[in-house]
Design a protein around this motif. Structure first.
Motif, PDB file in Angstrom:
ATOM      1  N   ALA A  17       0.811  -1.219   0.000  1.00 35.99           N
ATOM      2  CA  ALA A  17       0.000   0.000   0.000  1.00 35.99           C
ATOM      3  C   ALA A  17       0.844   1.270   0.000  1.00 35.99           C
ATOM      4  CB  ALA A  17      -0.932   0.007   1.201  1.00 35.99           C
ATOM      5  N   VAL A  18       2.092   1.213   0.463  1.00 36.78           N
ATOM      6  CA  VAL A  18       2.961   2.387   0.519  1.00 36.78           C
ATOM      7  C   VAL A  18       3.429   2.713  -0.891  1.00 36.78           C
ATOM      8  CG1 VAL A  18       5.155   3.265   1.393  1.00 36.78           C
ATOM      9  CG2 VAL A  18       3.696   1.871   2.861  1.00 36.78           C
ATOM     10  N   PRO A  19       3.295   3.985  -1.336  1.00 39.86           N
ATOM     11  CA  PRO A  19       3.732   4.344  -2.692  1.00 39.86           C
ATOM     12  C   PRO A  19       5.246   4.237  -2.831  1.00 39.86           C
ATOM     13  CG  PRO A  19       3.059   6.293  -1.480  1.00 39.86           C
ATOM     14  CD  PRO A  19       2.734   5.105  -0.618  1.00 39.86           C
ATOM     15  N   ASP A  20       5.694   3.968  -4.026  1.00 41.75           N
ATOM     16  CA  ASP A  20       7.119   3.826  -4.309  1.00 41.75           C
ATOM     17  C   ASP A  20       7.789   5.195  -4.259  1.00 41.75           C
ATOM     18  OD1 ASP A  20       9.569   2.905  -5.111  1.00 41.75           O
ATOM     19  OD2 ASP A  20       9.057   2.888  -7.237  1.00 41.75           O
ATOM     20  N   PRO A  21       8.780   5.378  -3.372  1.00 39.60           N
ATOM     21  CA  PRO A  21       9.452   6.675  -3.276  1.00 39.60           C
ATOM     22  C   PRO A  21      10.593   6.810  -4.269  1.00 39.60           C
ATOM     23  CG  PRO A  21      10.292   5.229  -1.592  1.00 39.60           C
ATOM     24  CD  PRO A  21       9.254   4.460  -2.367  1.00 39.60           C
ATOM     25  N   GLY A  22      10.452   6.238  -5.450  1.00 41.70           N
ATOM     26  CA  GLY A  22      11.518   6.223  -6.452  1.00 41.70           C
ATOM     27  C   GLY A  22      11.895   7.615  -6.923  1.00 41.70           C
ATOM     28  N   ILE A  23      12.843   7.672  -7.822  1.00 46.46           N
ATOM     29  CA  ILE A  23      13.340   8.936  -8.359  1.00 46.46           C
ATOM     30  C   ILE A  23      12.257   9.576  -9.206  1.00 46.46           C
ATOM     31  CG2 ILE A  23      15.046   9.965  -9.889  1.00 46.46           C
ATOM     32  CD1 ILE A  23      16.935   7.718  -9.078  1.00 46.46           C
ATOM     33  N   ILE A  24      12.020  10.842  -8.973  1.00 49.28           N
ATOM     34  CA  ILE A  24      11.023  11.588  -9.746  1.00 49.28           C
ATOM     35  C   ILE A  24      11.716  12.163 -10.965  1.00 49.28           C
ATOM     36  CG2 ILE A  24       9.433  13.521  -9.699  1.00 49.28           C
ATOM     37  CD1 ILE A  24       9.264  13.082  -6.657  1.00 49.28           C
ATOM     38  N   ILE A  25      11.190  11.833 -12.160  1.00 49.93           N
ATOM     39  CA  ILE A  25      11.786  12.317 -13.404  1.00 49.93           C
ATOM     40  C   ILE A  25      10.713  12.971 -14.263  1.00 49.93           C
ATOM     41  CG2 ILE A  25      13.693  10.669 -13.439  1.00 49.93           C
ATOM     42  CD1 ILE A  25      12.055   8.985 -15.384  1.00 49.93           C
ATOM     43  N   ASN A  26      11.143  13.560 -15.351  1.00 50.82           N
ATOM     44  CA  ASN A  26      10.255  14.264 -16.283  1.00 50.82           C
ATOM     45  C   ASN A  26       9.504  15.403 -15.610  1.00 50.82           C
ATOM     46  OD1 ASN A  26      11.001  12.646 -18.454  1.00 50.82           O
ATOM     47  ND2 ASN A  26       9.445  11.121 -17.971  1.00 50.82           N
ATOM     48  N   LEU A  27      10.220  16.183 -14.806  1.00 50.95           N
ATOM     49  CA  LEU A  27       9.609  17.325 -14.132  1.00 50.95           C
ATOM     50  C   LEU A  27       9.466  18.492 -15.110  1.00 50.95           C
ATOM     51  CD1 LEU A  27      11.593  17.230 -10.771  1.00 50.95           C
ATOM     52  CD2 LEU A  27       9.287  16.400 -11.194  1.00 50.95           C
ATOM     53  N   ASP A  28       8.380  19.232 -14.991  1.00 50.42           N
ATOM     54  CA  ASP A  28       8.132  20.386 -15.849  1.00 50.42           C
ATOM     55  C   ASP A  28       8.806  21.628 -15.291  1.00 50.42           C
ATOM     56  OD1 ASP A  28       6.531  18.955 -17.657  1.00 50.42           O
ATOM     57  OD2 ASP A  28       4.766  19.209 -16.382  1.00 50.42           O
ATOM     58  N   GLU A  29       8.828  22.687 -16.097  1.00 53.94           N
ATOM     59  CA  GLU A  29       9.426  23.950 -15.668  1.00 53.94           C
ATOM     60  C   GLU A  29       8.734  24.463 -14.413  1.00 53.94           C
ATOM     61  OE1 GLU A  29       9.545  26.804 -18.811  1.00 53.94           O
ATOM     62  OE2 GLU A  29      10.373  25.356 -20.217  1.00 53.94           O
ATOM     63  N   GLY A  30       9.534  24.921 -13.453  1.00 61.02           N
ATOM     64  CA  GLY A  30       9.015  25.469 -12.207  1.00 61.02           C
ATOM     65  C   GLY A  30       8.917  24.465 -11.075  1.00 61.02           C
ATOM     66  N   GLU A  31       9.040  23.180 -11.374  1.00 60.94           N
ATOM     67  CA  GLU A  31       8.961  22.173 -10.322  1.00 60.94           C
ATOM     68  C   GLU A  31      10.321  22.015  -9.632  1.00 60.94           C
ATOM     69  OE1 GLU A  31       5.787  18.911 -11.005  1.00 60.94           O
ATOM     70  OE2 GLU A  31       6.981  19.001 -12.845  1.00 60.94           O
ATOM     71  N   LEU A  32      10.294  21.714  -8.329  1.00 60.17           N
ATOM     72  CA  LEU A  32      11.517  21.543  -7.560  1.00 60.17           C
ATOM     73  C   LEU A  32      12.295  20.333  -8.057  1.00 60.17           C
ATOM     74  CD1 LEU A  32      10.172  22.198  -3.964  1.00 60.17           C
ATOM     75  CD2 LEU A  32      11.556  23.726  -5.341  1.00 60.17           C
ATOM     76  N   CYS A  33      13.624  20.471  -8.081  1.00 62.24           N
ATOM     77  CA  CYS A  33      14.472  19.379  -8.562  1.00 62.24           C
ATOM     78  C   CYS A  33      15.745  19.298  -7.723  1.00 62.24           C
ATOM     79  CB  CYS A  33      14.830  19.587 -10.029  1.00 62.24           C
ATOM     80  SG  CYS A  33      15.591  21.181 -10.395  1.00 62.24           S
ATOM     81  N   LEU A  34      16.412  18.162  -7.827  1.00 61.68           N
ATOM     82  CA  LEU A  34      17.685  17.948  -7.148  1.00 61.68           C
ATOM     83  C   LEU A  34      18.833  17.817  -8.132  1.00 61.68           C
ATOM     84  CD1 LEU A  34      16.546  15.351  -4.479  1.00 61.68           C
ATOM     85  CD2 LEU A  34      17.050  17.761  -4.124  1.00 61.68           C
ATOM     86  N   ASN A  35      18.507  17.532  -9.394  1.00 63.07           N
ATOM     87  CA  ASN A  35      19.516  17.332 -10.420  1.00 63.07           C
ATOM     88  C   ASN A  35      18.885  17.588 -11.785  1.00 63.07           C
ATOM     89  OD1 ASN A  35      21.325  15.902 -12.331  1.00 63.07           O
ATOM     90  ND2 ASN A  35      22.382  15.365 -10.435  1.00 63.07           N
TER      91      ASN A  35
END
Length: 111
Positions: A17-35
């Motif tokens: 039931a716990v969502p996968d905390p995997g790497i977030i990719i394909n972020l749009d302009e203005g979204e927070l990022c780490l790399n």
């Protein structure tokens, strides 16, 4: 034995039931990022050392740009495809991420 089986089934249900905390990719302009690899534009940009990094568009022709950095976060985004960042690279600039230049179309400049 029954208690162990029930405990195992409950643990599996909770883990599923716990969502996968995997790497977030394909972020749009203005979204927070780490790399920069996370952004669709491939530019994770921040204003200064204390601000949060956000995805931003790549630099257009005659705009300020940064040379490639190993950190993956830029103070000035790299150039769009087909443009080159005309910059004087220094060792100190590479360490401090301050190798800034201007995006130029070298094909057009030689004509």
């Amino acid at each position: 034995m029954e208690k162990v089986l029930i405990l195992l089934l409950v643990a599996l249900a909770v883990a599923y039931a716990v969502p996968d905390p995997g790497i977030i990719i394909n972020l749009d302009e203005g979204e927070l990022c780490l790399n920069s690899a996370q952004c669709t534009s491939k530019c994770c940009h921040r204003e200064d050392g204390l601000s949060l990094a956000r995805c931003a568009p790549k630099a257009s022709e005659n705009s300020e740009c940064s040379a490639f950095t190993l950190y993956g976060i830029y103070y000035k985004c790299p150039c769009e495809r087909g443009l080159t960042c005309n910059v004087d690279k220094t060792i100190v600039g590479s360490i401090t991420n301050t190798n800034f230049g201007v995006c130029l179309d070298l094909g057009r400049a030689t004509e």
